[in-house]
Design an enzyme around this catalytic site. Structure first.
Site, PDB file in Angstrom:
ATOM      1  N   LYS A  50       0.819  -1.210   0.000  1.00  0.00           N
ATOM      2  CA  LYS A  50       0.000   0.000   0.000  1.00  0.00           C
ATOM      3  C   LYS A  50       0.858   1.268   0.000  1.00  0.00           C
ATOM      4  O   LYS A  50       0.360   2.337  -0.368  1.00  0.00           O
ATOM      5  CB  LYS A  50      -0.971  -0.011   1.186  1.00  0.00           C
ATOM      6  CG  LYS A  50      -1.856  -1.259   1.266  1.00  0.00           C
ATOM      7  CD  LYS A  50      -2.490  -1.608  -0.051  1.00  0.00           C
ATOM      8  CE  LYS A  50      -3.370  -2.843  -0.082  1.00  0.00           C
ATOM      9  NZ  LYS A  50      -2.837  -4.121   0.390  1.00  0.00           N
ATOM     10  N   TYR A 264     -11.381 -15.365   3.116  1.00  0.00           N
ATOM     11  CA  TYR A 264     -10.356 -14.343   3.344  1.00  0.00           C
ATOM     12  C   TYR A 264      -9.953 -14.356   4.826  1.00  0.00           C
ATOM     13  O   TYR A 264     -10.824 -14.352   5.699  1.00  0.00           O
ATOM     14  CB  TYR A 264     -10.923 -12.963   2.976  1.00  0.00           C
ATOM     15  CG  TYR A 264     -10.033 -11.811   3.388  1.00  0.00           C
ATOM     16  CD1 TYR A 264      -9.020 -11.362   2.546  1.00  0.00           C
ATOM     17  CD2 TYR A 264     -10.185 -11.185   4.616  1.00  0.00           C
ATOM     18  CE1 TYR A 264      -8.191 -10.328   2.924  1.00  0.00           C
ATOM     19  CE2 TYR A 264      -9.357 -10.146   5.010  1.00  0.00           C
ATOM     20  CZ  TYR A 264      -8.356  -9.716   4.160  1.00  0.00           C
ATOM     21  OH  TYR A 264      -7.540  -8.694   4.546  1.00  0.00           O
ATOM     22  N   TYR A 290      -2.110 -13.016   3.077  1.00  0.00           N
ATOM     23  CA  TYR A 290      -1.855 -12.761   1.647  1.00  0.00           C
ATOM     24  C   TYR A 290      -0.650 -13.540   1.116  1.00  0.00           C
ATOM     25  O   TYR A 290      -0.791 -14.448   0.299  1.00  0.00           O
ATOM     26  CB  TYR A 290      -1.603 -11.270   1.410  1.00  0.00           C
ATOM     27  CG  TYR A 290      -2.765 -10.369   1.753  1.00  0.00           C
ATOM     28  CD1 TYR A 290      -3.760 -10.099   0.816  1.00  0.00           C
ATOM     29  CD2 TYR A 290      -2.865  -9.763   2.996  1.00  0.00           C
ATOM     30  CE1 TYR A 290      -4.814  -9.259   1.113  1.00  0.00           C
ATOM     31  CE2 TYR A 290      -3.912  -8.921   3.303  1.00  0.00           C
ATOM     32  CZ  TYR A 290      -4.895  -8.669   2.358  1.00  0.00           C
ATOM     33  OH  TYR A 290      -5.930  -7.839   2.662  1.00  0.00           O
TER      34      TYR A 290
HETATM   35  C1  LIG Z   1      -3.598  -5.405   0.166  1.00  0.00           C
HETATM   36  C2  LIG Z   1      -2.617  -6.527   0.119  1.00  0.00           C
HETATM   37  C3  LIG Z   1      -2.480  -7.344  -1.017  1.00  0.00           C
HETATM   38  C4  LIG Z   1      -3.395  -7.242  -2.196  1.00  0.00           C
HETATM   39  O1  LIG Z   1      -3.115  -6.139  -3.006  1.00  0.00           O
HETATM   40  P1  LIG Z   1      -4.305  -5.553  -3.892  1.00  0.00           P
HETATM   41  O2  LIG Z   1      -3.692  -4.431  -4.612  1.00  0.00           O
HETATM   42  O3  LIG Z   1      -5.368  -5.142  -2.917  1.00  0.00           O
HETATM   43  O4  LIG Z   1      -4.798  -6.617  -4.789  1.00  0.00           O
HETATM   44  C5  LIG Z   1      -1.496  -8.308  -1.030  1.00  0.00           C
HETATM   45  N1  LIG Z   1      -0.695  -8.484   0.025  1.00  0.00           N
HETATM   46  C6  LIG Z   1      -0.794  -7.748   1.154  1.00  0.00           C
HETATM   47  C7  LIG Z   1       0.104  -8.027   2.281  1.00  0.00           C
HETATM   48  C8  LIG Z   1      -1.766  -6.736   1.232  1.00  0.00           C
HETATM   49  O5  LIG Z   1      -1.860  -6.014   2.362  1.00  0.00           O
END
Ligand SMILES: *Cc1c(COP(=O)(O)O)cnc(C)c1O
Length: 328
Positions: A50, A264, A290
């Site tokens: 982010k 999720y 993730y």
């Molecule tokens: C938000 C996030 C993602 C996914 O990225 P997107 O751009 O929302 O698809 C992947 N890994 C982590 C650790 C995240 O925080």
């Protein structure tokens, strides 16, 4: 980079992030040469993908004379934590609406990890029940603020607006340059996908460089039939925004949703194995929501003999490690 319009940008992240080989992981899997793009080391309060999006989002907020930034996420949102950090860094107020999908989970989950950092970083947290329409809740809160004479800037879930996706267009260019310098062409780039902006930015950046490097998004939640069109829409939005006539064919938008598990944020066996393997072989920390699931996807592809030993595969580490403390 020459573009048709000037794009507001604030330098907030630690860039470029390293591109590092993972020789012990490659050997342990008996697979191709695996590299990691260390976007977990991008700064802004423990790193993550982010940060790159926020460089564009908060610049846009500034340009629109916003005085408070609002965004939404789940209890352990990395996006919310990094938004709080970015807002603090530029001296803007920040309000986070958090949806608590697992209200019965232990304290570590409900108040540790990212959630602990949100408070430390000075953000105001608005707690929302599981099932809340988060976009509507954010819009309602923004309306209250507007009535008070404030100028809120709204960031959608995961920072995946067209503006946010711009961060991964530049990340793709950075990654391709590093691979060129290291003397290889990636056979594939693999990363965790959820709200789509990371994948969209990567695909756009690769297409803008006129390169043909496949990108695989391993879903952390959403089904592929939903996420694929979201990513494709954001790619088109990025080209439109920067004013270039380019496109990415639909078949190049590849999302694999087989590693989500129950839902999720719910742990899986393959995620546990992937997180342990990377920690023990490389001293590399992944996260449970993730990157652990995305690495499980990469490991499966290696086991299925998809790659040659001479191939170079790049795993984008998108961050999320503070959530390790929420998932003891
Ligand atoms: C938000 C996030 C993602 C996914 O990225 P997107 O751009 O929302 O698809 C992947 N890994 C982590 C650790 C995240 O925080």
């Amino acid at each position: 980079m020459s573009t048709a319009r000037s794009i507001p940008h604030l330098p907030l992240a630690h860039l470029p992030t390293p591109l590092e080989p993972l020789p012990r992981l490659s050997a342990a899997l008996g697979g191709p040469r695996i590299w990691v793009k260390r976007d977990d080391a991008s700064g802004l309060a423990f790193g993550g993908n982010k940060a790159r999006k926020l460089e564009y989002l908060l610049a846009d907020a500034r340009q629109q004379h916003a005085d408070v930034v609002l965004t939404v996420g789940a209890t352990q949102s990395n996006h919310c934590r990094q938004t709080a950090a970015a807002a603090a860094k530029i001296g803007m107020e920040c309000e986070l609406l958090l949806e608590h999908r697992f209200p019965d989970w232990p304290d570590d989950y409900r108040s540790g990890g990212n959630r602990q950092l949100d408070g430390l970083l000075g953000a105001t947290v608005i707690d929302c029940e599981n099932g809340t329409d988060m976009d509507a809740a954010m819009e309602a809160r923004a309306e209250v603020l507007r009535e008070q004479g404030r100028r809120p800037y709204l960031i959608p879930m995961g920072g995946s607006s067209v503006v946010g996706s711009l961060g991964y267009r530049t990340a793709a260019v950075e990654l391709l340059r590093q691979a060129d310098d290291a003397g290889f062409e990636p056979r594939e780039i693999i990363h965790a996908t959820s709200s789509g902006g990371t994948q969209a930015g990567l695909l756009a950046g690769i297409a803008l460089r006129r390169r043909e490097v496949p990108v695989l998004g391993v879903s952390a939640g959403a089904p592929a039939e939903y996420l694929g069109p979201v990513v494709a829409g954001l790619v088109a939005g990025v080209f439109d925004y920067i004013g270039v006539d380019r496109s990415v064919p639909d078949q190049d938008v590849v999302v694999d949703d087989r590693f989500v598990g129950e839902a999720y944020g719910m742990p899986t066996v393959a995620m546990h194995e992937a997180v342990s393997l990377c920690a023990r072989e490389e001293g590399l920390l992944l996260d449970p929501v993730y990157t652990g699931k995305a690495m499980a996807g990469l490991i499966e592809r290696v086991s299925n003999g998809r790659y040659d030993p001479t191939d170079h595969v790049v795993f984008v580490h998108t961050g999320g490690t503070p959530a390790l403390f929420a998932y003891r």
